[in-house]
Design a protein around this motif. Structure first.
Motif, PDB file in Angstrom:
ATOM      1  N   GLU A 116      41.718  48.598  33.199  1.00 54.32           N
ATOM      2  CA  GLU A 116      41.859  49.548  32.102  1.00 54.32           C
ATOM      3  C   GLU A 116      41.143  49.060  30.847  1.00 54.32           C
ATOM      4  O   GLU A 116      40.544  49.855  30.116  1.00 54.32           O
ATOM      5  N   ASN A 117      41.196  47.761  30.582  1.00 52.62           N
ATOM      6  CA  ASN A 117      40.795  47.211  29.297  1.00 52.62           C
ATOM      7  C   ASN A 117      39.984  45.930  29.541  1.00 52.62           C
ATOM      8  O   ASN A 117      40.313  45.145  30.440  1.00 52.62           O
ATOM      9  N   GLN A 118      38.961  45.710  28.747  1.00 52.78           N
ATOM     10  CA  GLN A 118      38.096  44.552  28.974  1.00 52.78           C
ATOM     11  C   GLN A 118      38.852  43.230  28.863  1.00 52.78           C
ATOM     12  O   GLN A 118      38.673  42.323  29.688  1.00 52.78           O
ATOM     13  N   LYS A 119      39.721  43.101  27.869  1.00 57.08           N
ATOM     14  CA  LYS A 119      40.483  41.854  27.727  1.00 57.08           C
ATOM     15  C   LYS A 119      41.439  41.666  28.901  1.00 57.08           C
ATOM     16  O   LYS A 119      41.669  40.546  29.357  1.00 57.08           O
ATOM     17  N   GLU A 120      41.991  42.761  29.385  1.00 55.66           N
ATOM     18  CA  GLU A 120      42.840  42.703  30.582  1.00 55.66           C
ATOM     19  C   GLU A 120      42.047  42.172  31.769  1.00 55.66           C
ATOM     20  O   GLU A 120      42.521  41.313  32.523  1.00 55.66           O
ATOM     21  N   CYS A 121      40.819  42.681  31.947  1.00 55.46           N
ATOM     22  CA  CYS A 121      39.989  42.237  33.070  1.00 55.46           C
ATOM     23  C   CYS A 121      39.670  40.745  32.968  1.00 55.46           C
ATOM     24  O   CYS A 121      39.697  40.018  33.974  1.00 55.46           O
ATOM     25  N   GLU A 122      39.388  40.285  31.748  1.00 56.94           N
ATOM     26  CA  GLU A 122      39.123  38.854  31.537  1.00 56.94           C
ATOM     27  C   GLU A 122      40.362  38.034  31.858  1.00 56.94           C
ATOM     28  O   GLU A 122      40.268  36.939  32.441  1.00 56.94           O
ATOM     29  N   TRP A 123      41.520  38.534  31.489  1.00 57.47           N
ATOM     30  CA  TRP A 123      42.790  37.849  31.755  1.00 57.47           C
ATOM     31  C   TRP A 123      43.022  37.726  33.262  1.00 57.47           C
ATOM     32  O   TRP A 123      43.421  36.667  33.763  1.00 57.47           O
ATOM     33  N   VAL A 124      42.771  38.801  33.983  1.00 52.51           N
ATOM     34  CA  VAL A 124      42.935  38.772  35.436  1.00 52.51           C
ATOM     35  C   VAL A 124      42.004  37.728  36.054  1.00 52.51           C
ATOM     36  O   VAL A 124      42.398  36.978  36.959  1.00 52.51           O
ATOM     37  N   HIS A 125      40.777  37.663  35.567  1.00 55.53           N
ATOM     38  CA  HIS A 125      39.830  36.671  36.086  1.00 55.53           C
ATOM     39  C   HIS A 125      40.348  35.254  35.864  1.00 55.53           C
ATOM     40  O   HIS A 125      40.237  34.389  36.753  1.00 55.53           O
ATOM     41  N   ASP A 126      40.944  35.017  34.698  1.00 54.02           N
ATOM     42  CA  ASP A 126      41.485  33.683  34.399  1.00 54.02           C
ATOM     43  C   ASP A 126      42.703  33.361  35.267  1.00 54.02           C
ATOM     44  O   ASP A 126      42.886  32.214  35.688  1.00 54.02           O
ATOM     45  N   LEU A 127      43.542  34.370  35.524  1.00 51.03           N
ATOM     46  CA  LEU A 127      44.773  34.151  36.285  1.00 51.03           C
ATOM     47  C   LEU A 127      44.514  34.031  37.787  1.00 51.03           C
ATOM     48  O   LEU A 127      45.272  33.355  38.498  1.00 51.03           O
ATOM     49  N   PHE A 128      43.482  34.702  38.279  1.00 55.42           N
ATOM     50  CA  PHE A 128      43.192  34.723  39.711  1.00 55.42           C
ATOM     51  C   PHE A 128      41.723  34.336  39.938  1.00 55.42           C
ATOM     52  O   PHE A 128      40.918  35.158  40.422  1.00 55.42           O
ATOM     53  N   PRO A 129      41.351  33.123  39.597  1.00 57.72           N
ATOM     54  CA  PRO A 129      39.921  32.737  39.679  1.00 57.72           C
ATOM     55  C   PRO A 129      39.363  32.768  41.089  1.00 57.72           C
ATOM     56  O   PRO A 129      38.141  32.860  41.278  1.00 57.72           O
ATOM     57  N   GLU A 130      40.240  32.731  42.086  1.00 56.73           N
ATOM     58  CA  GLU A 130      39.761  32.748  43.475  1.00 56.73           C
ATOM     59  C   GLU A 130      39.355  34.149  43.928  1.00 56.73           C
ATOM     60  O   GLU A 130      38.696  34.303  44.969  1.00 56.73           O
ATOM     61  N   SER A 131      39.739  35.188  43.176  1.00 62.69           N
ATOM     62  CA  SER A 131      39.442  36.565  43.569  1.00 62.69           C
ATOM     63  C   SER A 131      38.024  36.966  43.159  1.00 62.69           C
ATOM     64  O   SER A 131      37.531  36.564  42.098  1.00 62.69           O
ATOM     65  N   LYS A 132      37.382  37.775  43.985  1.00 66.40           N
ATOM     66  CA  LYS A 132      36.008  38.211  43.721  1.00 66.40           C
ATOM     67  C   LYS A 132      35.939  39.137  42.506  1.00 66.40           C
ATOM     68  O   LYS A 132      34.943  39.156  41.786  1.00 66.40           O
ATOM     69  N   HIS A 133      36.981  39.932  42.323  1.00 68.84           N
ATOM     70  CA  HIS A 133      37.043  40.891  41.216  1.00 68.84           C
ATOM     71  C   HIS A 133      38.499  41.340  41.094  1.00 68.84           C
ATOM     72  O   HIS A 133      39.368  40.903  41.869  1.00 68.84           O
ATOM     73  N   TYR A 134      38.769  42.202  40.129  1.00 69.06           N
ATOM     74  CA  TYR A 134      40.148  42.630  39.849  1.00 69.06           C
ATOM     75  C   TYR A 134      40.788  43.254  41.092  1.00 69.06           C
ATOM     76  O   TYR A 134      41.907  42.901  41.497  1.00 69.06           O
ATOM     77  N   LEU A 135      40.096  44.206  41.709  1.00 67.70           N
ATOM     78  CA  LEU A 135      40.688  44.883  42.867  1.00 67.70           C
ATOM     79  C   LEU A 135      40.998  43.911  43.995  1.00 67.70           C
ATOM     80  O   LEU A 135      41.961  44.100  44.740  1.00 67.70           O
ATOM     81  N   ASP A 136      40.230  42.862  44.090  1.00 65.96           N
ATOM     82  CA  ASP A 136      40.425  41.885  45.164  1.00 65.96           C
ATOM     83  C   ASP A 136      41.782  41.202  45.074  1.00 65.96           C
ATOM     84  O   ASP A 136      42.327  40.761  46.089  1.00 65.96           O
ATOM     85  N   VAL A 137      42.343  41.112  43.865  1.00 67.65           N
ATOM     86  CA  VAL A 137      43.685  40.552  43.712  1.00 67.65           C
ATOM     87  C   VAL A 137      44.681  41.380  44.515  1.00 67.65           C
ATOM     88  O   VAL A 137      45.495  40.843  45.285  1.00 67.65           O
ATOM     89  N   TYR A 138      44.613  42.692  44.370  1.00 69.57           N
ATOM     90  CA  TYR A 138      45.505  43.576  45.120  1.00 69.57           C
ATOM     91  C   TYR A 138      45.159  43.582  46.614  1.00 69.57           C
ATOM     92  O   TYR A 138      46.044  43.596  47.470  1.00 69.57           O
ATOM     93  N   ASP A 139      43.878  43.578  46.906  1.00 71.21           N
ATOM     94  CA  ASP A 139      43.436  43.611  48.300  1.00 71.21           C
ATOM     95  C   ASP A 139      43.920  42.369  49.049  1.00 71.21           C
ATOM     96  O   ASP A 139      44.355  42.445  50.211  1.00 71.21           O
TER      97      ASP A 139
END
Length: 434
Positions: free
Chosen positions: A235-258
């Motif tokens: 939804e939000n650029q800062k949110e996307c950056e936060w997700v990247h920091d929290l789940f560095p092993e994921s390829k992208h945001y959706l990959d966390v859910y996948d």
């Protein structure tokens, strides 16, 4: 006792996606139509001149010569606990959650409070012509109990779920992986497919759920049939950056859910503004849907949804008001803002496509197209009567309209709750304008 009823008016509904078949082939329109309902389902639809003779002699007929009947609207993303905090000033997403949303959601531990808001929320939806919605509760079981109890009173086809949130939120709003699983399980067994109700497994978004909790969400989806998954995405650029920091092993945001097996034909991701091609491709492969939420995306400064890109990748897209980050319960207002979002992207949103996304397209995003979203024979009789003379401005503007496309566009830009003359769910009037 006669259970057949009929409504005579101009009638319009979508039968296909305009992107696939072209706008002119995507709908049926009857300038003088007849809608016949029996025992809560559509029995017949067509020109009045063709159908009037087939009615039972004692069938009541309501005639609305200055109206338009359409299917009820379908809202694919909305938060009922945020109804009273709509129009809260001056923040972007993450600050808005902390400063407004979380303090308000704390109140839903109280069952009386939750029931009061749920009843008013549903009445507001019905006043705006929305008959089906995919709805966020709060972390409290009581919020979902309240919502389903009130929705059942109106016999509405509704989807809701308890928020799962075990970190990065105030202590008064967090649960645990185990408690979120057990609370959700109890709600599923009581409410899922109880009448017209469905349950959605509802992690708020990746930052507020640990991997353990997301795993529990995936476990629930495996254990019960036809559950929904409802959450937020990009939804939000800062949110996307936060997700990247929290789940560095994921390829992208959706990959966390996948990674946690949360993508399926009944998975709906709100927003999806900042997606890469790989995410669009994966959404398409799994049949997952995006809820396009234009009023909240603009209000919170989140960005402009790329509808053309989603369609290029054949991703299912519905429309969400996203109250209370969204600024209106009205699907008219929401579609108006959707049009402006596409204009800002240098694109154009046809009014037939707009109404498709708010009706049959939303139903397809929720895998409910065999039940709601159009007026096909056999469908549940969820429909609205739109008053084309609801305001002086609408009256004069629609006098100039010579096509259904132009009428829909004018309603989309100028219409609001005053234009909803009546709302029907399963053939029963659940709202009538005073």
């Amino acid at each position: 006792m006669n259970q057949e009823f009929a409504w005579r008016s101009a009638i319009m509904h979508c039968i296909a996606d305009p992107t696939d078949v072209g706008p002119d082939n995507a709908y049926e329109y009857y300038e003088d139509g007849l809608l016949v309902v029996e025992n809560g389902r559509i029995k017949a639809l067509g020109n009045a001149s063709d159908l009037l003779f087939s009615l039972n002699a004692d069938t009541p007929i309501e005639h609305h010569p200055n109206a338009l009947i359409t299917p009820g609207f379908i809202d694919t993303h909305i938060h009922f606990p945020q109804a009273d905090m709509i129009a809260s000033y001056g923040e972007q997403l993450l600050d808005w959650l902390n400063n407004y949303t979380f303090p308000e959601e704390q109140k839903f531990a109280d069952a009386d409070y939750a029931n009061d808001v749920a009843e008013r929320f549903l009445k507001e939806l019905l006043r705006n012509g929305t008959t089906t919605a995919l709805v966020f509760g709060t972390v409290h079981k009581t919020s979902v109990e309240a919502f389903f109890t009130q929705a059942q009173r109106f016999d509405l086809r509704m989807i809701c779920g308890k928020v799962m949130m075990d970190r990065h939120a105030p202590d008064y709003l967090t649960d645990t992986p185990d408690s979120s699983y057990s609370d959700s399980k109890a709600l599923i067994e009581k409410w899922h497919q109880n009448g017209r109700l469905h349950y959605a497994v509802t992690p708020r978004f990746a930052p507020t759920s640990s991997s353990e909790q997301l795993h529990k969400a995936g476990q629930l989806l495996q254990e019960y049939e036809e559950l929904y998954l409802h959450t937020h995405l990009s939804e939000n650029q800062k949110e996307c950056e936060w997700v990247h920091d929290l789940f560095p092993e994921s390829k992208h945001y959706l990959d966390v859910y996948d990674h946690h097996q949360l993508l399926s034909e009944r998975s709906v991701f709100a927003h999806g503004i900042h997606l890469c091609d790989l995410e669009y491709e994966r959404l398409h492969e799994t049949g997952s849907a995006i809820a396009f939420c234009p009023t909240s995306n603009l209000f919170l400064g989140s960005g402009l949804f790329n509808l053309a890109k989603a369609e290029q990748h054949k991703v299912n897209v519905g429309v969400g008001t996203d109250v209370g980050g969204g600024t209106s319960f009205s699907m008219f207002a929401t579609l108006s803002e959707a049009y402006k979002v596409t204009q800002l992207r240098g694109e154009n949103l046809n009014p037939i496509k707009s109404f498709y996304m708010a009706t049959l397209g939303g139903a397809k995003a929720l895998k409910l197209q065999d039940k709601v979203g159009n007026l096909a024979v056999g469908s549940e009789a969820d429909f609205i009567i739109i008053d084309k003379q609801a305001t002086p401005l609408l009256t004069t503007r629609l006098q100039r309209s010579s096509t259904i496309q132009d009428t829909l566009f004018a309603l989309m830009v100028l219409g609001d709750d005053r234009a909803i003359q009546a709302t029907y769910a399963a053939g029963r009037c659940v709202h009538r304008r005073q």
